[in-house]
Scaffold this motif. Sequence first.
Motif, PDB file in Angstrom:
ATOM      1  N   GLU A  86      -6.422  -5.486  -8.556  1.00 24.70           N
ATOM      2  CA  GLU A  86      -7.089  -5.233  -9.834  1.00 24.70           C
ATOM      3  C   GLU A  86      -6.602  -3.927 -10.446  1.00 24.70           C
ATOM      4  OE1 GLU A  86     -11.329  -5.475  -9.564  1.00 24.70           O
ATOM      5  OE2 GLU A  86     -11.282  -7.322  -8.371  1.00 24.70           O
ATOM      6  N   ALA A  87      -6.365  -2.940  -9.602  1.00 20.44           N
ATOM      7  CA  ALA A  87      -5.869  -1.661 -10.105  1.00 20.44           C
ATOM      8  C   ALA A  87      -4.473  -1.812 -10.709  1.00 20.44           C
ATOM      9  CB  ALA A  87      -5.850  -0.633  -8.974  1.00 20.44           C
ATOM     10  N   HIS A 117      -3.047   3.458  -1.644  1.00 21.00           N
ATOM     11  CA  HIS A 117      -4.211   3.375  -2.523  1.00 21.00           C
ATOM     12  C   HIS A 117      -5.429   3.184  -1.632  1.00 21.00           C
ATOM     13  CE1 HIS A 117      -6.835   0.907  -5.414  1.00 21.00           C
ATOM     14  NE2 HIS A 117      -6.869   2.163  -5.825  1.00 21.00           N
ATOM     15  N   ALA A 118      -6.358   4.146  -1.675  1.00 27.45           N
ATOM     16  CA  ALA A 118      -7.470   4.152  -0.726  1.00 27.45           C
ATOM     17  C   ALA A 118      -8.784   3.640  -1.304  1.00 27.45           C
ATOM     18  CB  ALA A 118      -7.668   5.569  -0.176  1.00 27.45           C
ATOM     19  N   GLY A 119      -8.804   3.165  -2.528  1.00 27.15           N
ATOM     20  CA  GLY A 119     -10.036   2.616  -3.107  1.00 27.15           C
ATOM     21  C   GLY A 119     -10.356   3.286  -4.426  1.00 27.15           C
ATOM     22  N   PHE A 120     -11.368   2.801  -5.109  1.00 23.62           N
ATOM     23  CA  PHE A 120     -12.376   1.836  -4.667  1.00 23.62           C
ATOM     24  C   PHE A 120     -12.098   0.437  -5.229  1.00 23.62           C
ATOM     25  CE2 PHE A 120     -14.218   5.974  -4.226  1.00 23.62           C
ATOM     26  CZ  PHE A 120     -14.851   5.915  -3.003  1.00 23.62           C
ATOM     27  N   THR A 121     -11.372   0.354  -6.323  1.00 21.30           N
ATOM     28  CA  THR A 121     -11.022  -0.931  -6.902  1.00 21.30           C
ATOM     29  C   THR A 121     -10.008  -1.637  -6.004  1.00 21.30           C
ATOM     30  OG1 THR A 121     -11.314   0.004  -9.097  1.00 21.30           O
ATOM     31  CG2 THR A 121     -10.091  -2.066  -8.954  1.00 21.30           C
ATOM     32  N   PRO A 122     -10.128  -2.947  -5.780  1.00 27.13           N
ATOM     33  CA  PRO A 122      -9.061  -3.659  -5.048  1.00 27.13           C
ATOM     34  C   PRO A 122      -7.707  -3.392  -5.703  1.00 27.13           C
ATOM     35  CG  PRO A 122     -10.957  -5.094  -5.360  1.00 27.13           C
ATOM     36  CD  PRO A 122     -11.241  -3.851  -6.156  1.00 27.13           C
ATOM     37  N   THR A 123      -6.685  -3.203  -4.876  1.00 21.95           N
ATOM     38  CA  THR A 123      -5.396  -2.775  -5.403  1.00 21.95           C
ATOM     39  C   THR A 123      -4.834  -3.763  -6.416  1.00 21.95           C
ATOM     40  OG1 THR A 123      -4.958  -1.655  -3.307  1.00 21.95           O
ATOM     41  CG2 THR A 123      -3.091  -1.986  -4.761  1.00 21.95           C
ATOM     42  N   ASP A 172       0.816  -1.211   0.000  1.00 22.10           N
ATOM     43  CA  ASP A 172       0.000   0.000   0.000  1.00 22.10           C
ATOM     44  C   ASP A 172       0.852   1.264   0.000  1.00 22.10           C
ATOM     45  OD1 ASP A 172       1.052  -0.202   2.520  1.00 22.10           O
ATOM     46  OD2 ASP A 172      -0.803   0.279   3.589  1.00 22.10           O
TER      47      ASP A 172
END
Length: 277
Positions: free
Chosen positions: A176-177, A168-174, A101
């Motif tokens: 996946e991002a 990374h605070a969202g919204f996609t799971p990291t 993160d």
Amino acid sequence: MSDHHAPRSLIVTLYGAYGRGTPEHPAGPVPVAALIRLLGTVGVDPPSVRSAVSRLKRRGLLVAGRTAGGAAGYALSDAARQLLDDGDRRIYGRPADQAADRWLLAVFSVPEQERHKRHLLRSRLGRLGFGTAAPGVWIAPDHLYEETRHALERLELAEYVDLFRGAHAGFTPTCEAVARWWDLSALAELHRAFLDAHEPVLRRWARRRSTDPEEAYRDYLLALDSWRHLPYADPGLPAALLPADWPGVRAGEVFAALHARLRAAGAQYAAQRLAEG
């Protein structure tokens, strides 16, 4: 010689491995005749060596000079030496697994009248291993902060960029991002291509007790020339965010094993050829 191993790339790899000396005692010019011999060992003919050297000289990476014996040769420019020094950490030491993160964001804005600098910025960030989070917003693992800052300052691009460090605070799971920010399939193919070319070489050396210096030099230089681009394409993304069968892990292990097995013997061969002038 594989088409992948361009003469210019091999010359840079050669200088990086064997043509720098030490910070206290930088190497002087490498004789042209020695360059031709050393590149000939990996299948590059003399005209291709001379042509590649000329291009590297025009790009400011090599500077003409004379050896102590008076022979014509080429040494690394200060800029080239700095680039190679900066690359050592990437090439020879993969970063410890990073927290999943912690990220570095580069946000840039370039006036339209200086759009050539926009292209340079994108190119440099891509070469550093950044992925694209959004137009004008590039992202990389946080451990690239110092190297990125150094590169942007050296290229006089820092005034166009703001750097941010955080989670990374969202919204996609990291995970996946990350697959959106980087082309993981393309990166995996690069690692597999390295393994296809060089894992059989490692297996062959593992069966041998003796080490022929010329063979070690050839196999190591080709492996290093292939490997040194990979840590820039794949900037050490956190393992927790990558597919379980990620081939980059094995690729790093194979290069490390080849480095341990072959580099010293290869240096012996290179030193002999360089001493011949």
